[in-house]
Design a protein around this motif. Sequence first.
Motif, PDB file in Angstrom:
ATOM      1  N   LEU A 284      -9.644   0.755   6.628  1.00  0.00           N
ATOM      2  CA  LEU A 284      -8.164   0.072   7.111  1.00  0.00           C
ATOM      3  C   LEU A 284      -7.430   1.027   7.647  1.00  0.00           C
ATOM      4  CD1 LEU A 284      -6.883  -2.723   6.935  1.00  0.00           C
ATOM      5  CD2 LEU A 284      -5.399  -1.761   5.258  1.00  0.00           C
ATOM      6  N   ASP A 285      -6.964   0.464   8.891  1.00  0.00           N
ATOM      7  CA  ASP A 285      -5.894   1.423   9.610  1.00  0.00           C
ATOM      8  C   ASP A 285      -4.632   1.507   8.625  1.00  0.00           C
ATOM      9  OD1 ASP A 285      -4.009   2.664  11.410  1.00  0.00           O
ATOM     10  OD2 ASP A 285      -4.725   1.442  13.121  1.00  0.00           O
ATOM     11  N   PRO A 286      -4.286   2.908   8.594  1.00  0.00           N
ATOM     12  CA  PRO A 286      -2.830   2.870   7.572  1.00  0.00           C
ATOM     13  C   PRO A 286      -1.747   2.273   8.316  1.00  0.00           C
ATOM     14  CG  PRO A 286      -4.357   5.129   7.759  1.00  0.00           C
ATOM     15  CD  PRO A 286      -4.984   4.475   8.994  1.00  0.00           C
ATOM     16  N   LEU A 287      -1.593   2.120   9.593  1.00  0.00           N
ATOM     17  CA  LEU A 287      -0.734   1.527  10.349  1.00  0.00           C
ATOM     18  C   LEU A 287      -0.456   0.017   9.913  1.00  0.00           C
ATOM     19  CD1 LEU A 287      -0.503   3.320  13.837  1.00  0.00           C
ATOM     20  CD2 LEU A 287       1.102   3.671  11.651  1.00  0.00           C
ATOM     21  N   LEU A 288      -1.735  -0.754   9.627  1.00  0.00           N
ATOM     22  CA  LEU A 288      -1.597  -1.927   9.370  1.00  0.00           C
ATOM     23  C   LEU A 288      -1.041  -1.965   7.876  1.00  0.00           C
ATOM     24  CD1 LEU A 288      -5.104  -3.498  10.238  1.00  0.00           C
ATOM     25  CD2 LEU A 288      -2.849  -4.199  10.658  1.00  0.00           C
ATOM     26  N   LEU A 289      -1.376  -1.023   7.158  1.00  0.00           N
ATOM     27  CA  LEU A 289      -0.925  -1.055   5.696  1.00  0.00           C
ATOM     28  C   LEU A 289       0.679  -0.634   5.680  1.00  0.00           C
ATOM     29  CD1 LEU A 289      -1.345  -1.154   2.308  1.00  0.00           C
ATOM     30  CD2 LEU A 289      -1.570   1.195   2.582  1.00  0.00           C
ATOM     31  N   LEU A 290       1.349  -0.116   6.732  1.00  0.00           N
ATOM     32  CA  LEU A 290       2.505   0.101   6.951  1.00  0.00           C
ATOM     33  C   LEU A 290       3.377  -1.057   7.513  1.00  0.00           C
ATOM     34  CD1 LEU A 290       4.985   2.323   7.373  1.00  0.00           C
ATOM     35  CD2 LEU A 290       4.183   2.597   9.480  1.00  0.00           C
ATOM     36  N   SER A 291       2.533  -1.739   8.120  1.00  0.00           N
ATOM     37  CA  SER A 291       3.215  -2.848   8.919  1.00  0.00           C
ATOM     38  C   SER A 291       3.160  -4.083   7.914  1.00  0.00           C
ATOM     39  CB  SER A 291       2.118  -3.501  10.131  1.00  0.00           C
ATOM     40  OG  SER A 291       2.330  -2.349  11.243  1.00  0.00           O
ATOM     41  N   GLY A 292       2.043  -4.498   7.077  1.00  0.00           N
ATOM     42  CA  GLY A 292       1.888  -5.571   6.239  1.00  0.00           C
ATOM     43  C   GLY A 292       1.834  -6.901   6.815  1.00  0.00           C
ATOM     44  N   GLY A 293       2.340  -8.014   5.908  1.00  0.00           N
ATOM     45  CA  GLY A 293       2.056  -9.283   6.389  1.00  0.00           C
ATOM     46  C   GLY A 293       0.392  -9.769   6.650  1.00  0.00           C
ATOM     47  N   GLU A 294       0.642 -10.691   7.751  1.00  0.00           N
ATOM     48  CA  GLU A 294      -0.634 -11.294   8.160  1.00  0.00           C
ATOM     49  C   GLU A 294      -1.728 -10.461   8.901  1.00  0.00           C
ATOM     50  OE1 GLU A 294      -0.061 -14.974  10.502  1.00  0.00           O
ATOM     51  OE2 GLU A 294       1.179 -15.973   8.877  1.00  0.00           O
ATOM     52  N   ALA A 295      -0.991  -9.515   9.559  1.00  0.00           N
ATOM     53  CA  ALA A 295      -2.012  -8.535  10.003  1.00  0.00           C
ATOM     54  C   ALA A 295      -2.813  -7.683   8.896  1.00  0.00           C
ATOM     55  CB  ALA A 295      -1.218  -7.631  11.123  1.00  0.00           C
ATOM     56  N   LEU A 296      -1.981  -7.335   7.992  1.00  0.00           N
ATOM     57  CA  LEU A 296      -2.553  -6.473   7.071  1.00  0.00           C
ATOM     58  C   LEU A 296      -3.772  -7.443   6.173  1.00  0.00           C
ATOM     59  CD1 LEU A 296      -2.872  -4.358   4.968  1.00  0.00           C
ATOM     60  CD2 LEU A 296      -1.017  -5.209   3.636  1.00  0.00           C
ATOM     61  N   PHE A 323       5.885   6.518   4.809  1.00  0.00           N
ATOM     62  CA  PHE A 323       6.922   5.648   5.020  1.00  0.00           C
ATOM     63  C   PHE A 323       6.384   4.068   4.584  1.00  0.00           C
ATOM     64  CE2 PHE A 323       8.431   8.718   7.811  1.00  0.00           C
ATOM     65  CZ  PHE A 323       9.590   9.178   7.001  1.00  0.00           C
ATOM     66  N   THR A 324       5.133   4.087   4.144  1.00  0.00           N
ATOM     67  CA  THR A 324       4.726   2.824   3.621  1.00  0.00           C
ATOM     68  C   THR A 324       5.374   2.308   2.639  1.00  0.00           C
ATOM     69  OG1 THR A 324       2.422   3.827   4.295  1.00  0.00           O
ATOM     70  CG2 THR A 324       2.246   1.836   2.768  1.00  0.00           C
ATOM     71  N   PRO A 325       5.692   0.767   2.644  1.00  0.00           N
ATOM     72  CA  PRO A 325       6.369   0.050   1.681  1.00  0.00           C
ATOM     73  C   PRO A 325       5.533   0.045   0.350  1.00  0.00           C
ATOM     74  CG  PRO A 325       6.783  -0.853   3.660  1.00  0.00           C
ATOM     75  CD  PRO A 325       5.597   0.177   3.883  1.00  0.00           C
ATOM     76  N   GLU A 327       5.560  -2.394  -1.573  1.00  0.00           N
ATOM     77  CA  GLU A 327       5.163  -3.826  -1.653  1.00  0.00           C
ATOM     78  C   GLU A 327       3.909  -4.072  -0.816  1.00  0.00           C
ATOM     79  OE1 GLU A 327       8.895  -3.870   1.079  1.00  0.00           O
ATOM     80  OE2 GLU A 327       8.485  -3.002  -0.737  1.00  0.00           O
ATOM     81  N   ASN A 328       3.845  -3.545   0.281  1.00  0.00           N
ATOM     82  CA  ASN A 328       2.491  -3.633   1.119  1.00  0.00           C
ATOM     83  C   ASN A 328       1.195  -2.927   0.226  1.00  0.00           C
ATOM     84  OD1 ASN A 328       4.342  -4.492   2.957  1.00  0.00           O
ATOM     85  ND2 ASN A 328       3.890  -3.172   4.511  1.00  0.00           N
ATOM     86  N   VAL A 329       1.537  -1.985  -0.377  1.00  0.00           N
ATOM     87  CA  VAL A 329       0.411  -1.601  -1.288  1.00  0.00           C
ATOM     88  C   VAL A 329       0.001  -2.543  -2.514  1.00  0.00           C
ATOM     89  CG1 VAL A 329      -0.540   0.294  -2.849  1.00  0.00           C
ATOM     90  CG2 VAL A 329       1.060   0.916  -0.806  1.00  0.00           C
ATOM     91  N   GLU A 330       0.943  -3.122  -3.091  1.00  0.00           N
ATOM     92  CA  GLU A 330       0.712  -4.111  -4.152  1.00  0.00           C
ATOM     93  C   GLU A 330      -0.078  -5.134  -3.167  1.00  0.00           C
ATOM     94  OE1 GLU A 330       4.626  -3.038  -6.628  1.00  0.00           O
ATOM     95  OE2 GLU A 330       4.628  -4.646  -5.214  1.00  0.00           O
ATOM     96  N   ALA A 331       0.450  -5.881  -2.061  1.00  0.00           N
ATOM     97  CA  ALA A 331      -0.140  -6.924  -1.407  1.00  0.00           C
ATOM     98  C   ALA A 331      -1.841  -6.567  -0.989  1.00  0.00           C
ATOM     99  CB  ALA A 331       0.489  -7.212  -0.024  1.00  0.00           C
ATOM    100  N   LEU A 332      -1.984  -5.203  -0.674  1.00  0.00           N
ATOM    101  CA  LEU A 332      -3.343  -4.991  -0.310  1.00  0.00           C
ATOM    102  C   LEU A 332      -4.037  -5.084  -1.624  1.00  0.00           C
ATOM    103  CD1 LEU A 332      -5.281  -3.961   1.381  1.00  0.00           C
ATOM    104  CD2 LEU A 332      -4.791  -1.421   0.800  1.00  0.00           C
ATOM    105  N   LEU A 333      -3.709  -4.627  -2.557  1.00  0.00           N
ATOM    106  CA  LEU A 333      -4.313  -4.598  -3.945  1.00  0.00           C
ATOM    107  C   LEU A 333      -4.618  -5.988  -4.241  1.00  0.00           C
ATOM    108  CD1 LEU A 333      -2.491  -1.884  -6.046  1.00  0.00           C
ATOM    109  CD2 LEU A 333      -4.912  -2.093  -5.612  1.00  0.00           C
TER     110      LEU A 333
END
Length: 341
Positions: A284-296, A323-325, A327-333
């Motif tokens: 996964l692109d680290p920038l997708l994890l930074l961005s979050g949402g539907e793209a992630l 600077f990764t949020p 909550e985005n890591v939690e969403a990925l999990l």
Amino acid sequence: MPGLLLDTLRKTNPGKRPIWLMRQAGRYLPEYRALRADKGGFLALVYDTDAAAEITLQPIRRFGFDGAILFSDILIVPYAMGQDLEFLAGEGPKLSPRLVDSALGNLSAVPERLTPIYETVRKVRAALDDDKTMLGFAGSPWTVATYMCAGEGSRDQHETRAMAYRDPQAFGEVIQAIVGVTVEYLSGQIEAGAEAVQLFDSWAGSLSPAQFEQWVIAPNAAITAAIKARHPGTPIIGFPKGAGEKLPAYARETGVDAVGIDETIDPVWAARELPQGLPVQGNLDPLLLLSGGEALESGARRVLDAFANRPHVFNLGHGIGQFTPIENVEALLRIVRGWSR
């Protein structure tokens, strides 16, 4: 009982996917920032074994990742080989003397600089639950050599690549010296409790095909063979960032047990071209994890679906951004844990 990550690296393909993230112990975590502010600079943290163990465990406590990656740095190897190492604020790591200016033989090895790293591994493994895998690591010889020769990181590794062309014998001696120390270093980590190890080749993408064979594939194959001879049950993950179309040759010729792939690789292509049954890690692109949402979510599912028919360790294509949020890591999990093939 081995955990999901170790089972996957040993070529089982369960319905669930293990997950850990490169640089998961680091600056995006408030608990890491607090500890660093209290303890001081990066190298001081690495050599404070209680602090290094605590940092390694922080993302496991917060997120429950399947693997704990040792908190350390790839430049511990040249530090043990006798180069001076410092981390300067805003400038990154600096090694001296530079091997473009000074002969390898002028260095005086300091192998005791590796000993505290083994103690960190012991402390982490003792604190981990049995179903969590302790991951050790080292830099691959080419990437480590780029820092040793130039004294610092660079965008195109110009000085090191030029040295390798200009004086391949001298450069080959640097590579072989790194191979020898790396074998001892990884072996020491495994003896201290690491259950799998990763070889990071962050600058592998800067080489021509012939240089890639000589300075990436051959040295990593030598390390892999030596570790397998000493520790035959320990999986080795090879991560040649930027390898591109050279990735299948790397997978076939190095003998690694799993291949990490960066975000520039099409996972569908990788699933088709890599050796059948070989575990894959990524991408996964680290920038997708930074961005979050539907793209992630769509990006993560594309990776998961692409590798549905082979053992797969979910990870990023490189390290998690500062600077990764959270909550985005939690969403990925939640996405990874909820996926099934």
